[in-house]
Every structure is written in C-alpha cells, then in structure tokens.
Design an enzyme around this catalytic site. Structure first.
Site, PDB file in Angstrom:
ATOM      1  N   ASP A   1     -10.756  -9.120   7.282  1.00  0.00           N
ATOM      2  CA  ASP A   1     -12.153  -8.976   6.865  1.00  0.00           C
ATOM      3  C   ASP A   1     -12.865 -10.323   6.841  1.00  0.00           C
ATOM      4  O   ASP A   1     -14.046 -10.412   7.195  1.00  0.00           O
ATOM      5  CB  ASP A   1     -12.248  -8.308   5.488  1.00  0.00           C
ATOM      6  CG  ASP A   1     -12.371  -6.796   5.614  1.00  0.00           C
ATOM      7  OD1 ASP A   1     -11.950  -6.258   6.661  1.00  0.00           O
ATOM      8  OD2 ASP A   1     -12.886  -6.153   4.683  1.00  0.00           O
TER       9      ASP A   1
ATOM     10  N   LYS B   1       3.523 -15.471   1.305  1.00  0.00           N
ATOM     11  CA  LYS B   1       3.525 -16.230   0.055  1.00  0.00           C
ATOM     12  C   LYS B   1       4.972 -16.392  -0.402  1.00  0.00           C
ATOM     13  O   LYS B   1       5.393 -15.838  -1.418  1.00  0.00           O
ATOM     14  CB  LYS B   1       2.714 -15.483  -1.009  1.00  0.00           C
ATOM     15  CG  LYS B   1       1.214 -15.511  -0.782  1.00  0.00           C
ATOM     16  CD  LYS B   1       0.565 -16.812  -1.223  1.00  0.00           C
ATOM     17  CE  LYS B   1       0.555 -16.943  -2.733  1.00  0.00           C
ATOM     18  NZ  LYS B   1       0.029 -18.260  -3.162  1.00  0.00           N
TER      19      LYS B   1
ATOM     20  N   ASP C   1      -5.195  -7.217   5.533  1.00  0.00           N
ATOM     21  CA  ASP C   1      -6.418  -6.509   5.170  1.00  0.00           C
ATOM     22  C   ASP C   1      -7.493  -7.534   4.806  1.00  0.00           C
ATOM     23  O   ASP C   1      -8.634  -7.475   5.280  1.00  0.00           O
ATOM     24  CB  ASP C   1      -6.103  -5.611   3.956  1.00  0.00           C
ATOM     25  CG  ASP C   1      -7.158  -4.552   3.728  1.00  0.00           C
ATOM     26  OD1 ASP C   1      -8.140  -4.524   4.478  1.00  0.00           O
ATOM     27  OD2 ASP C   1      -6.996  -3.762   2.780  1.00  0.00           O
TER      28      ASP C   1
ATOM     29  N   TYR D   1       0.825  -1.214   0.000  1.00  0.00           N
ATOM     30  CA  TYR D   1       0.000   0.000   0.000  1.00  0.00           C
ATOM     31  C   TYR D   1       0.861   1.266   0.000  1.00  0.00           C
ATOM     32  O   TYR D   1       0.382   2.349  -0.293  1.00  0.00           O
ATOM     33  CB  TYR D   1      -0.950   0.019   1.207  1.00  0.00           C
ATOM     34  CG  TYR D   1      -2.022  -1.061   1.158  1.00  0.00           C
ATOM     35  CD1 TYR D   1      -2.263  -1.771  -0.008  1.00  0.00           C
ATOM     36  CD2 TYR D   1      -2.776  -1.373   2.274  1.00  0.00           C
ATOM     37  CE1 TYR D   1      -3.224  -2.762  -0.064  1.00  0.00           C
ATOM     38  CE2 TYR D   1      -3.751  -2.365   2.229  1.00  0.00           C
ATOM     39  CZ  TYR D   1      -3.964  -3.064   1.053  1.00  0.00           C
ATOM     40  OH  TYR D   1      -4.922  -4.045   1.005  1.00  0.00           O
TER      41      TYR D   1
ATOM     42  N   ASP E   1      -2.696 -18.087   1.115  1.00  0.00           N
ATOM     43  CA  ASP E   1      -3.907 -18.581   0.443  1.00  0.00           C
ATOM     44  C   ASP E   1      -4.452 -19.808   1.172  1.00  0.00           C
ATOM     45  O   ASP E   1      -5.662 -19.933   1.395  1.00  0.00           O
ATOM     46  CB  ASP E   1      -3.648 -18.877  -1.045  1.00  0.00           C
ATOM     47  CG  ASP E   1      -2.407 -19.724  -1.280  1.00  0.00           C
ATOM     48  OD1 ASP E   1      -1.582 -19.864  -0.351  1.00  0.00           O
ATOM     49  OD2 ASP E   1      -2.261 -20.265  -2.396  1.00  0.00           O
TER      50      ASP E   1
END
Ligand code: NAD
Length: 365
Positions: free
Chosen positions: A251, A190, A247, A139, A223
């Site tokens: 959620d 990852k 993030d 970000y 993942d």
C-alpha cells in the site's frame, strides 16, 4: 498456442476488459496468436449462472495458461448471501489454484510524477515490485480468538505462523521474478523480534543458494524497509515479504505512484506440470467503481498494464511487455489523461485512452 481466459466481471470490469481485448488483438495481428476464452465472474455470474464463478468457468480456468480478471462487486449485489457474494468468485479462483504470491508493481510514469506525495527526483522512473505471500501468516494462523478474561478485560490473539515450504516457494517466486527484471531481491522480515522472521531469513537464504542463480539477495528489517521505501524507493527491484508486511508495504508502494486506475497486479501459484508455467491471475488493483460504471470514464491503464504483466511473467514476452509499458508512458507524456489522473486538465474517455495506447503500442511492435 498461448491462451488467456478473460473474466471481465462487474461495473467497469467489462469496460476496461473490452479495451484490453483490443490490445490483445493488436498483439495477435503481429503474430502473438493468443487464444482467448471468456467467462462470467462476480455478481453477473451469480445472477446469470447461479454462482459467482461457475464450475464450467473453473474448467476453463484450469485449461488456460493465465487468467485476466476485471473487477467484481457493486451495490446491487450487496444483499447476496455469503456464498453468492461477487468476491467469492475471486476467492474460489485464488484458493483452487493456490495463488500464494501476490505481485504489485509500483511504477511512476514521468508524466504523473507530480501527482505523488514524494519529490519528483525521488519517484520519477520508479519501477519496483512488492511480492507478498498471500495465503499464510497472521491473517490465517490459529489460534485466532478474542477471549473474555472475566475481570473486565479481554484478550485478543492472532497467530503468525509460517512453515518452511511456504517461505521457500515465495522466495523462489521472487528469484524467478527478479530474473525477468533487474536481478535483485530484498527480503524483509522482523527477525530481531519474531521467530517467523528468523525462519523466514534462514529459508530465503537456503532457497537463494538452491535457486537464486543470477539474482542478488539482501535482507532488511521490515520497519527499516518501510522507511527506505519512502526515502529512496529506486534502490529496490523486487521486495519479498510475508502477508502482513506485504499488505502494508504494497500500500505504501501504491501510494508512491498516484491513482488506483494505474495499478496492475498479479497473483501467482505453483508451476503447472502440464504447461511448465506458473498458475497466474492478473487483475487491476481497483474494484468495480460503481460510481463511474457505464459512463466511459474508467481509466483502462491498470487493466492493460495487468496484460503487460502477463506478457512478462506468464508468456516470456519481455519485448512486448516493454513496448506496452512504453506506449502507456508515451500516451501520458503526450498529456492524454482519463479523469482520475487529469487533475483539472482536459480528460479523455476509456476508449480514447485505449486508442492512444494502442496506436503507440503498434508503432513499437
Ligand atoms: P473501487 O476501486 O471500485 O473505487 C474507488 C474509487 O476509485 C472510486 O471513486 C472509483 O471511481 C475510482 N476508480 C477505481 N478504479 C478506477 C479506474 N480504473 N478509473 C478511474 N477511477 C477509478 O473501490 P470501492 O468503491 O471501494 O469498491 C466498489 C466495489 O468494488 C465494491 O463492491 C467492492 O467490494 C469491489 N471491489 C472489488 C475488487 C476486485 O474485484 N478485486 C477490489 C476492490 C473493491
């Protein structure tokens, strides 16, 4: 004497903060001795003090052990200039105190298990936290551009970048958190396809060797972690990950538990040399809810549970934190709901919900 700065903000912020202040009053009646200060933040601060958080309030924030933050924003402030936006107050606090670690718990109270999209046995009794790195990663990384290639094509670039110190400090925060909980950290990245993932894992392992005493550490690809989070969320205790994965995973975790009015959060910074405590700001995940502001309908649980997080993580008061959490669970188990979690059942007001929690809290202190 432990100190708290209360920044109620806009919309329902003052309503849920007032109830939380009564909970602090209950703690003080039982010897906690919290010293409270107050300040304006958000739209109301911009209007009354000429800035969404004034220098005077920043000084109070510097002097306090932890900040309780309500919510900011509302349609009446939407036309304000960039610097005067209500959110700018929150961003200044985050930036000044380098609040790099965002903690979001996902707790499923038995009384609300049927509100989850997952089966009751998968979700009932869930109590995990997602620790998200908040100030680095894709970000913020440069270059961050959209380039016109001149052949009818454009190229967009975001840069995922992490330095050792950023990974090290969030990993250490995860171990600190886990020690105040069930002692288990799962780090997600990852590394199979991302260099930042390779460094992430290496540094988390080093931090664990140096500062992970009493805490077990697992690694999972992000993942696969997302899949595990909906398959069997109770296997986790603390999940630590970068800004982007955090993030998304937070959620998912939030959705496991139902209403926005139930979700507390904390943002932690570096350890303050003066107090030996981490800089910390505790706030509900929800916003200022202008649609219900002033109507006495807001659910105060997210704000009250944010105080609970402060008791656990800033003030080393795990018994009081547990008593508060148990009081919330007992209130819900007794069928006392605000409108957002009533699902057709009769509902109570903000103050009635707080009364019910305080009564059950007091009985447990
Ligand atoms: P919101 O979280 O304020 O509200 C979303 C929906 O959830 C609304 O229907 C609201 O009534 C409901 N809701 C939220 N909290 C509730 C509670 N405690 N009890 C019962 N119902 C609740 O999000 P929004 O409507 O997108 O944003 C409203 C304003 O809040 C905007 O100005 C936005 O910028 C601001 N905002 C601030 C923060 C913050 O202060 N950290 C976070 C998000 C949004």
């Amino acid at each position: 004497m432990p100190s708290l700065l209360l920044l109620a903000g806009d919309g329902i912020g003052p309503e849920v903060m007032a109830e939380t202040e009564r909970v602090i009053g209950t703690l003080n009646k039982h010897g906690a001795n919290f010293e409270l200060s107050h300040g304006l933040v958000g739209g109301i601060a911009a209007v009354e003090e000429g800035a969404p958080v004034s220098d005077a309030t920043m000084e109070k924030a510097r002097a306090t052990d932890a900040i309780l933050f309500g919510a900011v924003g509302g349609p009446e402030f939407d036309h304000f200039s960039y610097d005067m936006r209500p959110e700018a107050g929150l961003l200044r606090l985050r930036k000044t105190f380098d609040l790099f670690a965002n903690i979001r718990p996902a707790i499923c109270y038995p009384a609300l298990a049927d509100a989850s999209s997952l089966k009751r046995d998968v979700i009932e009794g869930l109590d995990i936290v997602i620790l998200r790195e908040l100030t680095g990663g894709v970000y913020f990384g440069e270059p961050k551009t959209i380039e016109d290639l001149g052949n009818g094509q454009k190229r967009a670039i975001d840069t995922q970048v992490y330095d050792t110190f950023e990974i090290d400090r969030i990993a250490r925060a995860a171990f600190d958190l886990a020690r105040a909980r069930r002692g288990k950290v799962t780090s997600m990245e990852k590394r199979n396809v991302m260099k930042t993932g390779v460094l992430w894992r290496e540094v988390v392992d080093q931090a664990h060797a140096a500062a992970g005493e009493g805490v077990s550490l697992d690694h999972m690809l992000a993942d696969a972690g997302a899949m595990q989070l909906v398959r069997d969320p109770k296997q986790f205790d603390v999940i630590v990950c970068d800004n982007l994965f955090g993030d998304m995973l937070s959620d998912i975790a939030a959705q496991l538990t139902g209403s926005l009015g139930m979700l507390p959060s904390a943002s932690l910074g570096a350890v303050d040399e003066r107090t030996g405590r981490r800089r910390a700001l505790y706030e509900p995940v929800h916003g200022s809810a202008p649609d219900i502001a002033g109507k006495g309908q807001a659910n105060p649980i997210a704000m009250i549970a944010s105080l609970g997080m402060a008791l656990q993580y800033s003030f080393a008061m795990p018994d009081a934190a547990k008593a508060l959490d148990d009081a919330i669970a007992a209130t819900l188990a007794d069928g006392i709901f605000t409108g957002d979690i009533a699902y057709g059942a009769p509902s109570v007001s903000t103050t009635e919900m707080a009364n019910a929690i305080i009564e059950r809290f007091e009985a447990r202190l």
